[in-house]
Scaffold this active site. Structure first.
Site, PDB file in Angstrom:
ATOM      1  N   HIS A 125     -44.321 -31.792   4.329  1.00 24.37           N
ATOM      2  CA  HIS A 125     -43.826 -30.218   3.873  1.00 24.37           C
ATOM      3  C   HIS A 125     -44.274 -29.120   3.437  1.00 24.37           C
ATOM      4  CE1 HIS A 125     -41.928 -28.350   0.494  1.00 24.37           C
ATOM      5  NE2 HIS A 125     -41.106 -29.151   0.318  1.00 24.37           N
ATOM      6  N   ASP A 203     -50.064 -35.833  -0.242  1.00 22.88           N
ATOM      7  CA  ASP A 203     -49.583 -35.847  -1.302  1.00 22.88           C
ATOM      8  C   ASP A 203     -48.278 -36.569  -1.727  1.00 22.88           C
ATOM      9  OD1 ASP A 203     -47.197 -34.284  -2.621  1.00 22.88           O
ATOM     10  OD2 ASP A 203     -46.273 -32.782  -0.208  1.00 22.88           O
ATOM     11  N   GLN A 206     -43.379 -37.219  -3.326  1.00 22.21           N
ATOM     12  CA  GLN A 206     -42.117 -38.142  -3.598  1.00 22.21           C
ATOM     13  C   GLN A 206     -42.654 -39.558  -4.046  1.00 22.21           C
ATOM     14  OE1 GLN A 206     -38.620 -37.344  -2.941  1.00 22.21           O
ATOM     15  NE2 GLN A 206     -39.461 -35.054  -2.597  1.00 22.21           N
ATOM     16  N   LYS A 229     -39.987 -33.627  -9.476  1.00 20.62           N
ATOM     17  CA  LYS A 229     -39.297 -35.414  -9.471  1.00 20.62           C
ATOM     18  C   LYS A 229     -39.441 -36.094  -9.667  1.00 20.62           C
ATOM     19  CE  LYS A 229     -40.845 -32.515  -5.107  1.00 20.62           C
ATOM     20  NZ  LYS A 229     -39.292 -31.995  -4.175  1.00 20.62           N
ATOM     21  N   CYS A 369     -37.575 -27.769   4.307  1.00 20.78           N
ATOM     22  CA  CYS A 369     -38.688 -27.297   3.495  1.00 20.78           C
ATOM     23  C   CYS A 369     -39.742 -28.390   4.948  1.00 20.78           C
ATOM     24  CB  CYS A 369     -39.819 -27.287   2.382  1.00 20.78           C
ATOM     25  SG  CYS A 369     -38.639 -26.517   1.252  1.00 20.78           S
TER      26      CYS A 369
HETATM   27  C1  LIG Z   1     -43.338 -34.386   0.269  1.00 24.26           C
HETATM   28  C2  LIG Z   1     -43.043 -32.840  -0.564  1.00 24.26           C
HETATM   29  N1  LIG Z   1     -44.487 -32.749  -0.991  1.00 24.26           N
HETATM   30  C3  LIG Z   1     -44.904 -31.191  -1.996  1.00 24.26           C
HETATM   31  C4  LIG Z   1     -43.092 -31.151  -2.785  1.00 24.26           C
HETATM   32  C5  LIG Z   1     -43.310 -29.482  -3.456  1.00 24.26           C
HETATM   33  O1  LIG Z   1     -43.257 -29.952  -4.591  1.00 24.26           O
HETATM   34  P1  LIG Z   1     -43.922 -28.166  -5.719  1.00 24.26           P
HETATM   35  O2  LIG Z   1     -42.231 -27.786  -5.081  1.00 24.26           O
HETATM   36  O3  LIG Z   1     -42.886 -29.046  -6.974  1.00 24.26           O
HETATM   37  O4  LIG Z   1     -43.918 -27.665  -5.573  1.00 24.26           O
HETATM   38  C6  LIG Z   1     -42.201 -31.089  -1.817  1.00 24.26           C
HETATM   39  C7  LIG Z   1     -40.839 -31.015  -3.222  1.00 24.26           C
HETATM   40  O5  LIG Z   1     -39.647 -31.096  -2.138  1.00 24.26           O
HETATM   41  C8  LIG Z   1     -42.128 -32.562  -1.110  1.00 24.26           C
HETATM   42  O6  LIG Z   1     -40.734 -32.931  -1.545  1.00 24.26           O
END
Ligand SMILES: Cc1ncc(COP(=O)(O)O)c(C=O)c1O
Length: 411
Positions: A125, A203, A206, A229, A369
């Site tokens: 992301h 990260d 998900q 999420k 993203c």
């Molecule tokens: C894999 C992953 N990492 C990071 C994020 C970023 O999350 P946030 O916008 O809540 O910081 C997302 C959001 O879609 C994501 O799917």
């Protein structure tokens, strides 16, 4: 692939928004990888805190402030326990993006220089790409990438190859891809990164909402995720870090709350986790996230995982039966979470999303993203259906019916 098991989880009544009818159609919410819906208990926890317990945390001895502090810190304890972590090294942030930036600023600026490498992957992301690009630009370190293979996975051989340079100082990779659904073998990857003398950041944005996550087994130096999420509120995220590394790091932001003493010439820092929580945080949202994880715990994360695996298998089976639909990501549901990205011949994903919205079906269309991944896949965008514990097979049926209608419009 046959969907052999049928999960009977049906908790839709716990989610008031799912009772909505839009333009005469039942809401079919298939965008939970972007943001999940909240059960009544989370909405009630936010409401209860704001109505009856709101006060500054940590700083006052009167009863109301003690109640607020107990609720906030109690939530931290339960959030840490949910993933097998330690409350002292469980830092509240605004979201996963801020958690990753915290590491890039507070660890990266002090530990990287020319010749060093930050290793990331093509399936990240943007929030696990851009902070490292900015860091490398400032420090002269090099950003290197692991490829995504044809079946939507990462190659451990390529990881070893990259690590063998001896220059990698930090490897940052996603636990579960928000586009492909790929579940990466993160414990194995972290072990290889550590064997090469580097640090690992995972990260888990998900992963925490849909898999049992055991931080001790993964053993990452940093593990970042985001509350909204995981059935929780927006504005609250979490960074888990290794105590020795967090102790050695400079603070991220300076200000109130993160200090022990402030003198005219210098300041000293509060202990963990407060050293990294400058200013007044999102207290009610922290309490709300605690309630969300209590709810997930009561369901049981093994049950949640089995349910989403069943939905993914069912979705893959039903989409495969449609003409002109290509699904991306690993073929086996054992290797993927509750996310199905797909393309339809002759239709732009935005048209797909727009047309099925007329049937009440919400899916995301776009680059999610993850523009470098889109480039790797050779597409500008995908349509993506994503699941949560409240999703049911009837939602997948509604998606497929809506897609058939959309295809008829384009035929
Ligand atoms: C894999 C992953 N990492 C990071 C994020 C970023 O999350 P946030 O916008 O809540 O910081 C997302 C959001 O879609 C994501 O799917």
């Amino acid at each position: 692939m046959a969907a052999t098991t049928t999960s009977s989880l049906d908790i839709r009544d716990d989610f008031p928004i799912l009772a909505r009818v839009i333009d005469g159609r039942r809401l079919v919410y298939l965008d939970s990888a972007a943001t999940s819906q909240k059960p009544d208990v989370v909405i009630a926890a936010l409401d209860d805190f704001n109505r009856f317990h709101n006060a500054p945390v940590h700083r006052s001895v009167y009863t109301l402030a003690e109640e607020a502090t107990e609720r906030f810190e109690g939530a931290r304890d339960r959030i840490a326990a949910f993933v097998g972590g330690d409350p002292r090294t469980t830092i509240f942030t605004r979201n996963a993006t801020e958690a990753i930036n915290l590491v890039a600023y507070a660890w990266g600026r002090g530990n990287l220089g020319p010749g060093d490498v930050v290793l990331i992957t093509e399936m990240e992301h943007h929030s696990n790409i851009v902070p490292w690009q900015m860091l490398c630009e400032e420090t002269g370190a090099e950003l290197r990438w692991l490829d995504v293979t044809e079946d939507g996975t990462l190659s451990l051989d390529q990881l070893d190859e990259e690590l063998s340079s001896g220059r990698v100082k930090l490897a940052a990779f996603v636990h579960v891809s928000n586009v492909l659904g790929t579940i990466n073998p993160v414990a194995e990857m972290v072990a290889r990164v550590h064997a090469a003398g580097a640090l690992a950041l995972v990260d888990g944005s998900q992963a925490v909402p849909q898999l049992p996550v055991d931080l001790a087994a993964i053993d990452a130096d940093f593990y970042a995720w985001t509350g909204h999420k995981a059935l929780g509120p927006t504005g609250i995220g979490v960074l888990h870090g290794r105590a020795e590394i967090l102790e050695a790091m400079r603070p991220f932001l300076g200000g109130g709350h993160m200090i022990k003493t402030v003198r005219r010439d210098r300041s000293t820092w509060a202990g963990l986790p407060h050293k990294f929580e400058a200013g007044t945080g999102n207290v009610a949202e922290g309490v709300g996230l605690g309630a969300a994880l209590d709810y997930l715990s009561a369901l049981g994360m093994d049950t949640v995982r089995a349910h989403e695996r069943d939905l993914s298998a069912y979705a893959l089976e039903r989409l495969a039966a449609l003409d002109g639909v290509t699904v991306m990501g690993p073929a086996s549901v054992e290797d993927r979470g509750g996310v199905v990205s797909f393309a339809i011949d002759g239709m732009h994903p935005h048209d797909v999303s727009e047309l099925i919205n007329r049937e009440g079906v919400c899916v995301r269309a776009g680059h999610h993203c993850a523009q470098p991944l889109m480039q790797r896949l050779g597409v500008a965008a995908t349509a993506r259906a994503s699941f949560a514990p409240y999703t049911v097979r009837a939602d997948v049926d509604a998606l497929v019916d809506a897609l058939e209608k959309a295809q008829a419009v384009f035929a």
